[in-house]
Design a protein around this motif. Structure first.
Motif, PDB file in Angstrom:
ATOM      1  N   ASN A   1     -12.405   5.048   2.371  1.00 35.55           N
ATOM      2  CA  ASN A   1     -11.346   4.457   1.541  1.00 35.55           C
ATOM      3  C   ASN A   1     -10.461   3.502   2.321  1.00 35.55           C
ATOM      4  OD1 ASN A   1     -11.976   5.943  -0.877  1.00 35.55           O
ATOM      5  ND2 ASN A   1     -11.208   7.740   0.198  1.00 35.55           N
ATOM      6  N   ASN A   2     -10.921   3.087   3.503  1.00 35.47           N
ATOM      7  CA  ASN A   2     -10.185   2.192   4.396  1.00 35.47           C
ATOM      8  C   ASN A   2      -8.892   2.816   4.930  1.00 35.47           C
ATOM      9  OD1 ASN A   2      -9.979  -0.204   5.882  1.00 35.47           O
ATOM     10  ND2 ASN A   2      -8.613  -1.119   4.365  1.00 35.47           N
ATOM     11  N   HIS A   3      -8.839   4.145   5.003  1.00 38.38           N
ATOM     12  CA  HIS A   3      -7.726   4.828   5.661  1.00 38.38           C
ATOM     13  C   HIS A   3      -8.096   5.004   7.129  1.00 38.38           C
ATOM     14  CE1 HIS A   3      -6.912   6.724   1.522  1.00 38.38           C
ATOM     15  NE2 HIS A   3      -6.083   5.720   1.696  1.00 38.38           N
TER      16      HIS A   3
ATOM     17  N   ARG B   1      -2.673   3.383   6.057  1.00 37.63           N
ATOM     18  CA  ARG B   1      -3.295   2.482   5.091  1.00 37.63           C
ATOM     19  C   ARG B   1      -2.945   1.060   5.496  1.00 37.63           C
ATOM     20  NH1 ARG B   1      -7.363   1.825   1.617  1.00 37.63           N
ATOM     21  NH2 ARG B   1      -6.757   0.592  -0.154  1.00 37.63           N
ATOM     22  N   ASP B   2      -3.908   0.157   5.408  1.00 35.54           N
ATOM     23  CA  ASP B   2      -3.704  -1.235   5.807  1.00 35.54           C
ATOM     24  C   ASP B   2      -4.242  -2.136   4.713  1.00 35.54           C
ATOM     25  OD1 ASP B   2      -3.558  -3.700   7.021  1.00 35.54           O
ATOM     26  OD2 ASP B   2      -4.701  -3.128   8.791  1.00 35.54           O
ATOM     27  N   THR B   3      -3.384  -3.010   4.188  1.00 39.22           N
ATOM     28  CA  THR B   3      -3.816  -3.943   3.150  1.00 39.22           C
ATOM     29  C   THR B   3      -4.174  -5.302   3.728  1.00 39.22           C
ATOM     30  OG1 THR B   3      -1.593  -4.780   2.736  1.00 39.22           O
ATOM     31  CG2 THR B   3      -2.304  -2.847   1.446  1.00 39.22           C
ATOM     32  N   GLY B   4      -4.035  -5.456   5.033  1.00 37.69           N
ATOM     33  CA  GLY B   4      -4.248  -6.758   5.651  1.00 37.69           C
ATOM     34  C   GLY B   4      -2.933  -7.463   5.917  1.00 37.69           C
ATOM     35  N   LEU B   5      -1.938  -7.190   5.106  1.00 35.11           N
ATOM     36  CA  LEU B   5      -0.605  -7.777   5.299  1.00 35.11           C
ATOM     37  C   LEU B   5       0.393  -6.748   5.799  1.00 35.11           C
ATOM     38  CD1 LEU B   5      -0.371  -9.972   2.073  1.00 35.11           C
ATOM     39  CD2 LEU B   5      -0.845 -10.729   4.405  1.00 35.11           C
TER      40      LEU B   5
END
Length: 122
Positions: free
Chosen positions: A36-38, A91-95
């Motif tokens: 889940n990109n965690h 958690r990382d959204t890219g920003l």
């Protein structure tokens, strides 16, 4: 999470080993990116399981290393604080990147593991 030296540190997820090695503050640490990109961060370890390398896929319950008190100095520094595991989920959204409380997930995983063990005994 405080624990005795040498207590196994196990993966909480399926994921890929993204980072492994020394960090000035976290000591011996390993980072796992889950499905889940965690990002799961395990730090202040005493050492790593020798079979785990960067890029490896890990599974829930797999031993990653052992509780220690490494960090806050040059590579190999240990014993500046009581043994414990620094565990975080990010958690990382890219920003932006943020941490969230892992306790509810840890409690759920613990309950699931107890149920599974109970079933195998029956």
């Amino acid at each position: 999470m405080f624990a005795h030296y040498g207590v196994p540190v196990r993966s909480t997820c399926f994921g890929v080993v993204e980072i492994k090695g020394w960090n000035k503050y976290g000591g011996w640490r390993i980072g796992i990116r889950d499905l889940n990109n965690h990002y799961h961060y395990y730090a202040h370890l005493q050492g790593f399981d020798k079979g785990i390398s960067l890029g490896d896929v890990v599974t829930p319950g797999q031993t990653l290393g052992w509780v220690g008190s490494s960090g806050y100095g040059k590579p190999g520094t240990s014993g500046k604080f009581p043994p414990h595991l620094h565990y975080g989920i990010y958690r990382d959204t890219g920003l932006t990147e943020w941490a969230f409380d892992p306790y509810p997930l840890l409690k759920r995983w613990e309950t699931e593991e107890k149920r599974a063990k109970k079933k195998t005994r029956s």
